[in-house]
Write a protein that holds these residues in place. Structure first.
Motif, PDB file in Angstrom:
ATOM      1  N   TYR A   1       0.863  -1.177   0.000  1.00  0.00           N
ATOM      2  CA  TYR A   1       0.000   0.000   0.000  1.00  0.00           C
ATOM      3  C   TYR A   1       0.901   1.230   0.000  1.00  0.00           C
ATOM      4  N   GLY A   2       0.833   1.999  -1.068  1.00  0.00           N
ATOM      5  CA  GLY A   2       1.597   3.237  -1.169  1.00  0.00           C
ATOM      6  C   GLY A   2       0.735   4.374  -0.657  1.00  0.00           C
ATOM      7  N   VAL A   3       1.009   4.812   0.567  1.00  0.00           N
ATOM      8  CA  VAL A   3       0.178   5.809   1.243  1.00  0.00           C
ATOM      9  C   VAL A   3       0.757   7.203   1.038  1.00  0.00           C
ATOM     10  N   ASP A   4      -0.101   8.130   0.644  1.00  0.00           N
ATOM     11  CA  ASP A   4       0.304   9.526   0.565  1.00  0.00           C
ATOM     12  C   ASP A   4      -0.923  10.392   0.821  1.00  0.00           C
ATOM     13  N   ILE A   5      -0.697  11.585   1.384  1.00  0.00           N
ATOM     14  CA  ILE A   5      -1.828  12.482   1.659  1.00  0.00           C
ATOM     15  C   ILE A   5      -2.141  13.387   0.475  1.00  0.00           C
TER      16      ILE A   5
ATOM     17  N   PRO B   1      -3.445  13.887  -3.123  1.00  0.00           N
ATOM     18  CA  PRO B   1      -4.220  13.169  -4.141  1.00  0.00           C
ATOM     19  C   PRO B   1      -3.441  12.963  -5.440  1.00  0.00           C
ATOM     20  N   ASP B   2      -2.635  13.934  -5.847  1.00  0.00           N
ATOM     21  CA  ASP B   2      -1.901  13.797  -7.098  1.00  0.00           C
ATOM     22  C   ASP B   2      -0.819  12.724  -7.002  1.00  0.00           C
ATOM     23  N   MET B   3      -0.227  12.560  -5.826  1.00  0.00           N
ATOM     24  CA  MET B   3       0.763  11.496  -5.639  1.00  0.00           C
ATOM     25  C   MET B   3       0.078  10.126  -5.722  1.00  0.00           C
ATOM     26  N   ALA B   4      -1.089  10.001  -5.082  1.00  0.00           N
ATOM     27  CA  ALA B   4      -1.823   8.731  -5.138  1.00  0.00           C
ATOM     28  C   ALA B   4      -2.215   8.411  -6.587  1.00  0.00           C
ATOM     29  N   ARG B   5      -2.668   9.412  -7.326  1.00  0.00           N
ATOM     30  CA  ARG B   5      -3.015   9.216  -8.735  1.00  0.00           C
ATOM     31  C   ARG B   5      -1.797   8.726  -9.510  1.00  0.00           C
ATOM     32  N   TYR B   6      -0.690   9.427  -9.344  1.00  0.00           N
ATOM     33  CA  TYR B   6       0.544   9.096 -10.063  1.00  0.00           C
ATOM     34  C   TYR B   6       0.993   7.675  -9.734  1.00  0.00           C
ATOM     35  N   LEU B   7       0.951   7.319  -8.457  1.00  0.00           N
ATOM     36  CA  LEU B   7       1.391   5.990  -8.040  1.00  0.00           C
ATOM     37  C   LEU B   7       0.499   4.912  -8.650  1.00  0.00           C
ATOM     38  N   GLY B   8      -0.802   5.149  -8.692  1.00  0.00           N
ATOM     39  CA  GLY B   8      -1.715   4.186  -9.322  1.00  0.00           C
ATOM     40  C   GLY B   8      -1.397   3.997 -10.796  1.00  0.00           C
ATOM     41  N   GLU B   9      -1.127   5.091 -11.486  1.00  0.00           N
ATOM     42  CA  GLU B   9      -0.771   5.008 -12.903  1.00  0.00           C
ATOM     43  C   GLU B   9       0.573   4.307 -13.089  1.00  0.00           C
ATOM     44  N   ARG B  10       1.502   4.583 -12.191  1.00  0.00           N
ATOM     45  CA  ARG B  10       2.815   3.941 -12.283  1.00  0.00           C
ATOM     46  C   ARG B  10       2.697   2.434 -12.056  1.00  0.00           C
ATOM     47  N   ALA B  11       1.882   2.033 -11.084  1.00  0.00           N
ATOM     48  CA  ALA B  11       1.684   0.606 -10.811  1.00  0.00           C
ATOM     49  C   ALA B  11       1.145  -0.100 -12.056  1.00  0.00           C
ATOM     50  N   LYS B  12       0.190   0.529 -12.737  1.00  0.00           N
ATOM     51  CA  LYS B  12      -0.349  -0.062 -13.977  1.00  0.00           C
ATOM     52  C   LYS B  12       0.723  -0.109 -15.055  1.00  0.00           C
ATOM     53  N   ARG B  13       1.432   0.987 -15.226  1.00  0.00           N
ATOM     54  CA  ARG B  13       2.469   1.092 -16.257  1.00  0.00           C
ATOM     55  C   ARG B  13       3.563   0.041 -16.047  1.00  0.00           C
ATOM     56  N   GLU B  14       3.906  -0.218 -14.782  1.00  0.00           N
ATOM     57  CA  GLU B  14       4.980  -1.165 -14.467  1.00  0.00           C
ATOM     58  C   GLU B  14       4.454  -2.562 -14.156  1.00  0.00           C
ATOM     59  N   ASN B  15       3.155  -2.763 -14.419  1.00  0.00           N
ATOM     60  CA  ASN B  15       2.547  -4.086 -14.270  1.00  0.00           C
ATOM     61  C   ASN B  15       2.667  -4.645 -12.860  1.00  0.00           C
TER      62      ASN B  15
ATOM     63  N   PRO C   1      -2.348   2.307  -4.470  1.00  0.00           N
ATOM     64  CA  PRO C   1      -2.233   3.616  -3.831  1.00  0.00           C
ATOM     65  C   PRO C   1      -3.331   3.797  -2.792  1.00  0.00           C
ATOM     66  N   VAL C   2      -2.990   4.476  -1.709  1.00  0.00           N
ATOM     67  CA  VAL C   2      -3.953   4.778  -0.653  1.00  0.00           C
ATOM     68  C   VAL C   2      -3.843   6.266  -0.346  1.00  0.00           C
ATOM     69  N   LEU C   3      -4.968   6.959  -0.418  1.00  0.00           N
ATOM     70  CA  LEU C   3      -4.984   8.368  -0.044  1.00  0.00           C
ATOM     71  C   LEU C   3      -5.139   8.428   1.469  1.00  0.00           C
ATOM     72  N   GLY C   4      -4.036   8.661   2.146  1.00  0.00           N
ATOM     73  CA  GLY C   4      -4.028   8.716   3.597  1.00  0.00           C
ATOM     74  C   GLY C   4      -4.435  10.088   4.092  1.00  0.00           C
ATOM     75  N   GLY C   5      -4.637  10.180   5.384  1.00  0.00           N
ATOM     76  CA  GLY C   5      -4.951  11.454   6.012  1.00  0.00           C
ATOM     77  C   GLY C   5      -3.775  11.945   6.828  1.00  0.00           C
ATOM     78  N   ALA C   6      -3.814  13.178   7.234  1.00  0.00           N
ATOM     79  CA  ALA C   6      -2.730  13.757   8.029  1.00  0.00           C
ATOM     80  C   ALA C   6      -2.639  13.110   9.415  1.00  0.00           C
ATOM     81  N   GLU C   7      -3.731  12.511   9.883  1.00  0.00           N
ATOM     82  CA  GLU C   7      -3.744  11.879  11.208  1.00  0.00           C
ATOM     83  C   GLU C   7      -3.814  10.361  11.153  1.00  0.00           C
ATOM     84  N   ASP C   8      -3.991   9.786   9.955  1.00  0.00           N
ATOM     85  CA  ASP C   8      -4.262   8.360   9.841  1.00  0.00           C
ATOM     86  C   ASP C   8      -3.835   7.873   8.459  1.00  0.00           C
ATOM     87  N   PRO C   9      -3.057   6.774   8.388  1.00  0.00           N
ATOM     88  CA  PRO C   9      -2.667   6.273   7.075  1.00  0.00           C
ATOM     89  C   PRO C   9      -3.840   5.673   6.279  1.00  0.00           C
TER      90      PRO C   9
END
Length: 190
Positions: free
Chosen positions: A65-69, A71-85, A91-99
């Motif tokens: 689970y690639g956690v980031d707060i 949204p653009d990082m989570a989007r990018y990571l999801g696209e990268r995961a698909k691109r790299e198979n 990707p997980v959109l985490g919160g500032a107080e909770d992953p």
């Protein structure tokens, strides 16, 4: 240390710069984690996936689970995961107080990110709750004297990190000293 990391494509030029490998030693870090092939891992502060993609390759029967707060990082990571198979990288959109992890994990790794947390004790309590019994959390962050990373006043000494994690129920079980600019601390859920 509040800091925004929007525009993932621009940050990727810095975060995924091959030059980073010389001092971040990502393959050695992943090897030191000694992950079973079916481990469930959270990369907290995953950004563009510098570690997350390597972790996903290291646990082919597991889940990362690639956690980031950001949204653009989570989007990018999801696209990268698909691109790299990498179907085992989510990707997980985490919160500032909770992953906001969708399930318990075996290992949570936090690289160059711990110093950004506002309420570190509160956040690490949530990480503690997100680990399986006996699960580990790994903190890799910049030493005060390192020329890399944030300004010195934002860098945390390892003793402070240790104290903060122990205060929420972790116990230190290891350390590695092969990184030239960072400490590498390993804790276990108590």
């Amino acid at each position: 240390m509040p800091h925004r990391f929007e525009n993932a494509e621009e940050w990727a030029k810095r975060f995924d710069d091959p030059e980073r490998d010389t001092w971040q030693k990502p393959d050695e870090v992943v090897k030191a984690l000694a992950l079973p092939e079916d481990a469930k891992v959270a990369d907290i502060g995953a950004g563009t996936g510098y570690f997350a993609v390597r972790l996903a390759r290291a646990v082919p029967r597991g889940r990362v689970y690639g956690v980031d707060i950001e949204p653009d990082m989570a989007r990018y990571l999801g696209e990268r995961a698909k691109r790299e198979n990498l179907g085992n990288l989510e990707p997980v959109l985490g919160g500032a107080e909770d992953p906001r992890l969708p399930e318990l994990v075996d290992v949570a790794i936090i690289v160059d990110t711990y110093h950004h947390f506002g309420d570190r004790a509160g956040y690490m309590r949530r990480v503690h709750e997100s680990l399986r019994p006996g699960g580990r959390v790994v903190i890799i962050d910049y030493r005060k004297e390192s020329p890399r990373g944030p300004p010195a006043e934002h860098k945390l000494p390892p003793e402070q990190v240790r104290g903060e994690l122990e205060s929420v129920g972790f116990r230190q079980v290891g350390t590695h000293d092969f990184l030239p600019d960072q400490y590498f601390l390993v804790f276990e859920r108590g």
